[in-house]
Design an enzyme around this catalytic site. Structure first.
Site, PDB file in Angstrom:
ATOM      1  N   GLN A  91       0.864  -1.185   0.000  1.00 29.02           N
ATOM      2  CA  GLN A  91       0.000   0.000   0.000  1.00 29.02           C
ATOM      3  C   GLN A  91       0.900   1.235   0.000  1.00 29.02           C
ATOM      4  O   GLN A  91       1.461   1.615   1.028  1.00 29.02           O
ATOM      5  CB  GLN A  91      -0.897   0.021   1.235  1.00 29.02           C
ATOM      6  CG  GLN A  91      -1.827   1.223   1.253  1.00 29.02           C
ATOM      7  CD  GLN A  91      -2.600   1.352   2.561  1.00 29.02           C
ATOM      8  OE1 GLN A  91      -2.020   1.359   3.634  1.00 29.02           O
ATOM      9  NE2 GLN A  91      -3.907   1.467   2.456  1.00 29.02           N
ATOM     10  N   ARG A 167      -4.803   9.624   2.990  1.00 29.11           N
ATOM     11  CA  ARG A 167      -3.561  10.379   3.176  1.00 29.11           C
ATOM     12  C   ARG A 167      -3.482  11.484   2.117  1.00 29.11           C
ATOM     13  O   ARG A 167      -4.456  12.120   1.815  1.00 29.11           O
ATOM     14  CB  ARG A 167      -2.330   9.457   3.119  1.00 29.11           C
ATOM     15  CG  ARG A 167      -2.420   8.293   4.055  1.00 29.11           C
ATOM     16  CD  ARG A 167      -2.394   8.780   5.491  1.00 29.11           C
ATOM     17  NE  ARG A 167      -2.867   7.755   6.392  1.00 29.11           N
ATOM     18  CZ  ARG A 167      -2.097   6.898   7.025  1.00 29.11           C
ATOM     19  NH1 ARG A 167      -0.805   6.950   6.871  1.00 29.11           N
ATOM     20  NH2 ARG A 167      -2.620   6.002   7.830  1.00 29.11           N
ATOM     21  N   LYS A 214      -7.257   2.243  -2.992  1.00 27.20           N
ATOM     22  CA  LYS A 214      -8.099   2.353  -1.792  1.00 27.20           C
ATOM     23  C   LYS A 214      -8.871   3.653  -1.894  1.00 27.20           C
ATOM     24  O   LYS A 214      -8.305   4.740  -1.777  1.00 27.20           O
ATOM     25  CB  LYS A 214      -7.277   2.308  -0.509  1.00 27.20           C
ATOM     26  CG  LYS A 214      -8.194   2.453   0.710  1.00 27.20           C
ATOM     27  CD  LYS A 214      -7.600   2.001   2.008  1.00 27.20           C
ATOM     28  CE  LYS A 214      -8.638   2.217   3.131  1.00 27.20           C
ATOM     29  NZ  LYS A 214      -8.183   1.775   4.431  1.00 27.20           N
ATOM     30  N   CYS A 343     -14.271 -11.664  15.919  1.00 30.85           N
ATOM     31  CA  CYS A 343     -13.889 -10.321  16.370  1.00 30.85           C
ATOM     32  C   CYS A 343     -15.132  -9.633  16.928  1.00 30.85           C
ATOM     33  O   CYS A 343     -16.189  -9.638  16.284  1.00 30.85           O
ATOM     34  CB  CYS A 343     -13.348  -9.534  15.170  1.00 30.85           C
ATOM     35  SG  CYS A 343     -13.088  -7.780  15.503  1.00 30.85           S
ATOM     36  N   CYS A 346     -13.966  -4.502  19.454  1.00 31.44           N
ATOM     37  CA  CYS A 346     -13.817  -3.696  20.676  1.00 31.44           C
ATOM     38  C   CYS A 346     -12.692  -2.673  20.526  1.00 31.44           C
ATOM     39  O   CYS A 346     -12.648  -1.681  21.254  1.00 31.44           O
ATOM     40  CB  CYS A 346     -13.544  -4.608  21.871  1.00 31.44           C
ATOM     41  SG  CYS A 346     -11.940  -5.463  21.794  1.00 31.44           S
ATOM     42  N   CYS A 350      -6.016  -3.691  19.509  1.00 31.36           N
ATOM     43  CA  CYS A 350      -5.468  -3.347  18.185  1.00 31.36           C
ATOM     44  C   CYS A 350      -5.374  -1.821  18.067  1.00 31.36           C
ATOM     45  O   CYS A 350      -4.332  -1.235  18.399  1.00 31.36           O
ATOM     46  CB  CYS A 350      -6.255  -3.995  17.052  1.00 31.36           C
ATOM     47  SG  CYS A 350      -8.031  -3.686  17.028  1.00 31.36           S
ATOM     48  N   CYS A 362      -4.495  -8.612  20.096  1.00 32.88           N
ATOM     49  CA  CYS A 362      -5.945  -8.821  20.063  1.00 32.88           C
ATOM     50  C   CYS A 362      -6.329  -9.444  21.401  1.00 32.88           C
ATOM     51  O   CYS A 362      -5.538 -10.207  21.976  1.00 32.88           O
ATOM     52  CB  CYS A 362      -6.308  -9.756  18.908  1.00 32.88           C
ATOM     53  SG  CYS A 362      -8.076 -10.162  18.870  1.00 32.88           S
TER      54      CYS A 362
HETATM   55  C1  LIG Z   1      -4.709  -1.506  13.963  1.00 32.89           C
HETATM   56  C2  LIG Z   1      -5.180  -1.082  12.601  1.00 32.89           C
HETATM   57  C3  LIG Z   1      -4.282  -0.501  11.702  1.00 32.89           C
HETATM   58  C4  LIG Z   1      -4.716  -0.109  10.429  1.00 32.89           C
HETATM   59  N1  LIG Z   1      -3.801   0.380   9.529  1.00 32.89           N
HETATM   60  C5  LIG Z   1      -4.213   0.730   8.280  1.00 32.89           C
HETATM   61  C6  LIG Z   1      -3.264   1.147   7.287  1.00 32.89           C
HETATM   62  O1  LIG Z   1      -2.056   1.156   7.499  1.00 32.89           O
HETATM   63  N2  LIG Z   1      -3.746   1.534   6.084  1.00 32.89           N
HETATM   64  C7  LIG Z   1      -5.082   1.517   5.798  1.00 32.89           C
HETATM   65  O2  LIG Z   1      -5.454   1.898   4.698  1.00 32.89           O
HETATM   66  N3  LIG Z   1      -5.992   1.077   6.686  1.00 32.89           N
HETATM   67  C8  LIG Z   1      -5.589   0.679   7.921  1.00 32.89           C
HETATM   68  N4  LIG Z   1      -6.499   0.183   8.827  1.00 32.89           N
HETATM   69  C9  LIG Z   1      -7.932   0.092   8.436  1.00 32.89           C
HETATM   70  C10 LIG Z   1      -8.281  -1.311   7.940  1.00 32.89           C
HETATM   71  O3  LIG Z   1      -7.626  -1.608   6.739  1.00 32.89           O
HETATM   72  C11 LIG Z   1      -9.809  -1.469   7.745  1.00 32.89           C
HETATM   73  O4  LIG Z   1     -10.233  -0.617   6.710  1.00 32.89           O
HETATM   74  C12 LIG Z   1     -10.638  -1.154   8.994  1.00 32.89           C
HETATM   75  O5  LIG Z   1     -10.035  -1.701  10.139  1.00 32.89           O
HETATM   76  C13 LIG Z   1     -12.056  -1.718   8.883  1.00 32.89           C
HETATM   77  O6  LIG Z   1     -11.996  -3.115   8.647  1.00 32.89           O
HETATM   78  P1  LIG Z   1     -12.207  -4.227   9.806  1.00 32.89           P
HETATM   79  O7  LIG Z   1     -13.568  -3.996  10.384  1.00 32.89           O
HETATM   80  O8  LIG Z   1     -12.095  -5.531   9.068  1.00 32.89           O
HETATM   81  O9  LIG Z   1     -11.155  -4.051  10.836  1.00 32.89           O
HETATM   82  C14 LIG Z   1      -6.080  -0.262  10.085  1.00 32.89           C
HETATM   83  C15 LIG Z   1      -6.960  -0.873  10.991  1.00 32.89           C
HETATM   84  C16 LIG Z   1      -6.526  -1.291  12.226  1.00 32.89           C
HETATM   85  C17 LIG Z   1      -7.495  -1.985  13.155  1.00 32.89           C
END
Ligand SMILES: Cc1cc2nc3c(=O)[nH]c(=O)nc-3n(C[C@H](O)[C@H](O)[C@H](O)COP(=O)(O)O)c2cc1C
Length: 366
Positions: A91, A167, A214, A343, A346, A350, A362
Site C-alpha cells: 500500500q 492520506r 483504496k 472479532c 472492541c 489493536c 488482540c
Molecule cells: C490496527 C489497525 C491498523 C490499520 N492500519 C491501516 C493502514 O495502514 N492503512 C489503511 O489503509 N488502513 C488501515 N487500517 C484500516 C483497515 O484496513 C480497515 O479498513 C478497517 O479496520 C475496517 O476493517 P475491519 O472492520 O475488518 O477491521 C487499520 C486498521 C486497524 C485496526
C-alpha cells in the site's frame, strides 16, 4: 458451502486463489513480531495480504523501500507470503501530516496522556495548509516517487500495488482540505488530478503489475470522514482513476475525522453493523465494472458469502477479524465454523494499543 468465498478471481493479470484479503493494517510491532503475524495470516489461507502504509519516501529508513534495511524487510515479507501461496500487495502512501504541529505534544502522546486524535483539529488545519500551498515542483517529486517506489516494491517481490487513496491522495481529493486555485483544485476533476497522476506514475513504472486503489468515501448527513470523495463526486473520480490504470477498488470510509469511524466499534452510533461501508461499494459499482473489495466490520462467513454471491462485492477484506483469528479462511473451508474466534470489534488491543503506544495484539491472543 461457501463456494463464492473459496472461488478464485483475476485482477489485472494476477490470479487470487480466493476472495479473502487481509486489509492494510499498521501494527507498530517490532519487525520479528510483525513477521510472525503476517506469517500466521498467510498460513490461514487468505489469497492476498496488503501491507499497510508503505511510504514513497525515505524519511523512516526501516520502513522505506528506498533504504537497504527497509527493502530487505519488505523482501522478507514477500518471501513469507509466497511460501504460503499467498499474494502480497504494497500500500503505497505519502503522509499528509505536518509533523511540526505534533512535535510539541510528543511527550504527552508517548505517555498516553493524549492521543493524536485529540489533536485532530490542528492536524487537519495544518494538512489543509500543506495541500493548498504545495508547489508544483513538490507535487511532481511526490508523483515521481510513487513510480519509483512501485518499481522497488515489485523488485522486492510484491505482486500488486495498492495506491492509498487516503492520506495525501485523499486530502487532495477533498474540498475540505484542498483550497487550491490551480489545476489541482476547485473542481472534482482538478482535485482528482493528483491521485490520477500517482496512479499513472505507478502504471508507467510497472506496466504489468495490477493496481488496486483504496478509495475513501466521505459522506454528508450525517457527516463522516473529511478527506476523500463525496458520493456525488464518484461519477468523476472512478472513471478517471480507471482510465489512469486502476484494476480494482478497495472501498472504505474516508479518513481524517475520528479513527473510530474508519475502524468502528460494534456499538458505533452509525457504523456498528457488519459490512458497514458496503453501501459505498454500491455507489462505486455504478461507475465501474472492475472488481470491488468491501471492507469494514466483516466477520461472519454467512454474511460475506451472501455479499459475494449477490455480486455486491467481488472480494472481502478484513483487518480485525484476521487479527482475532488468522485461521478464519481455513476454518471456513474445512467446515469448522464453530471454532472461529469472532472479532467483537472492541478495538481494545489493536487500534487503541497502537494509538497509545502499548503492546499491539488482540484480546483473543493466547
Ligand atoms: C490496527 C489497525 C491498523 C490499520 N492500519 C491501516 C493502514 O495502514 N492503512 C489503511 O489503509 N488502513 C488501515 N487500517 C484500516 C483497515 O484496513 C480497515 O479498513 C478497517 O479496520 C475496517 O476493517 P475491519 O472492520 O475488518 O477491521 C487499520 C486498521 C486497524 C485496526
Amino acid at each position: 458451502m461457501y463456494d463464492f468465498i473459496k472461488s478464485p478471481i483475476q485482477i489485472g493479470n494476477l490470479k487470487l486463489k480466493n476472495r479473502i484479503i487481509f486489509a492494510p493494517t499498521t501494527m507498530g510491532l517490532k519487525f520479528e513480531d510483525y513477521k510472525k503475524r503476517i506469517e500466521g495470516i498467510a498460513k490461514g489461507g487468505v489469497s492476498l495480504i496488503i501491507i499497510g502504509d508503505v511510504p514513497v519516501d525515505d524519511k523512516i529508513k526501516s520502513l522505506s523501500l528506498f533504504n537497504d534495511e527497509g527493502f530487505e524487510r519488505y523482501k522478507q515479507l514477500c518471501t513469507i507470503a509466497h511460501k504460503e501461496d499467498c499474494k502480497i500487495a504494497a500500500q503505497l502512501h505519502v503522509s499528509d501530516t505536518d509533523f511540526s504541529v505534533i512535535m510539541p505534544y510528543m511527550n504527552d502522546i508517548k505517555s498516553g496522556k493524549i492521543t493524536r486524535e485529540d489533536l485532530r483539529p490542528i492536524i487537519n488545519d495544518a494538512t489543509s495548509k500543506l495541500i493548498t500551498n504545495m508547489t508544483i515542483e513538490e507535487i511532481n517529486v511526490i508523483i515521481e516517487n510513487f513510480g519509483k517506489a512501485a518499481k522497488l516494491a515489485v523488485k522486492a517481490g510484491f505482486d500488486m500495488i495498492q495506491v492509498h487513496g487516503d492520506r495525501m491522495c485523499g486530502s487532495f481529493s477533498s474540498d475540505v482540505f484542498n483550497k487550491r486555485t490551480d489545476i489541482y483544485g476547485q473542481t472534482p476533476e482538478n482535485r482528482a488530478r493528483f491521485a490520477v497522476e500517482c496512479v499513472k506514475a505507478v502504471r508507467n513504472a510497472v506496466p504489468d503489475t495490477p493496481i488496486d486503489y483504496k478509495l475513501p468515501v466521505r459522506q454528508e448527513n450525517p457527516h463522516y470522514g473529511n478527506a476523500g470523495v463525496i458520493i456525488d463526486e464518484l461519477a468523476v473520480f472512478v472513471p478517471m482513476l480507471e482510465k489512469a490504470g486502476v484494476d480494482s477498488f478497495h472501498v472504505a470510509l474516508a479518513n481524517h475525522s475520528k479513527l473510530q469511524d474508519t475502524i468502528p466499534i460494534k456499538n458505533h452510533d452509525y457504523f456498528g453493523n457488519e459490512g458497514c461501508f458496503l453501501k459505498y461499494c454500491d455507489e462505486v459499482s455504478k461507475y465501474t465494472d472492475k472488481p470491488i473489495c468491501g471492507v469494514g466490520g466483516l466477520t461472519t462467513p454467512e454474511f460475506i458469502e451472501k455479499q459475494l454471491k449477490s455480486g455486491r462485492i467481488q472480494c472481502a477484506a478484513m483487518s480485525r477479524q484476521l487479527l482475532a483469528d488468522a485461521n478464519w479462511f481455513n476454518k471456513v473451508v474445512s467446515d469448522d465454523i464453530d471454532s472461529i474466534k469472532h472479532c467483537i470489534r472492541c478495538n481494545k488491543k489493536c487500534l487503541y494499543s497502537l494509538q497509545q503506544h502499548k503492546e499491539f495484539g488482540c484480546i483473543f491472543d493466547d
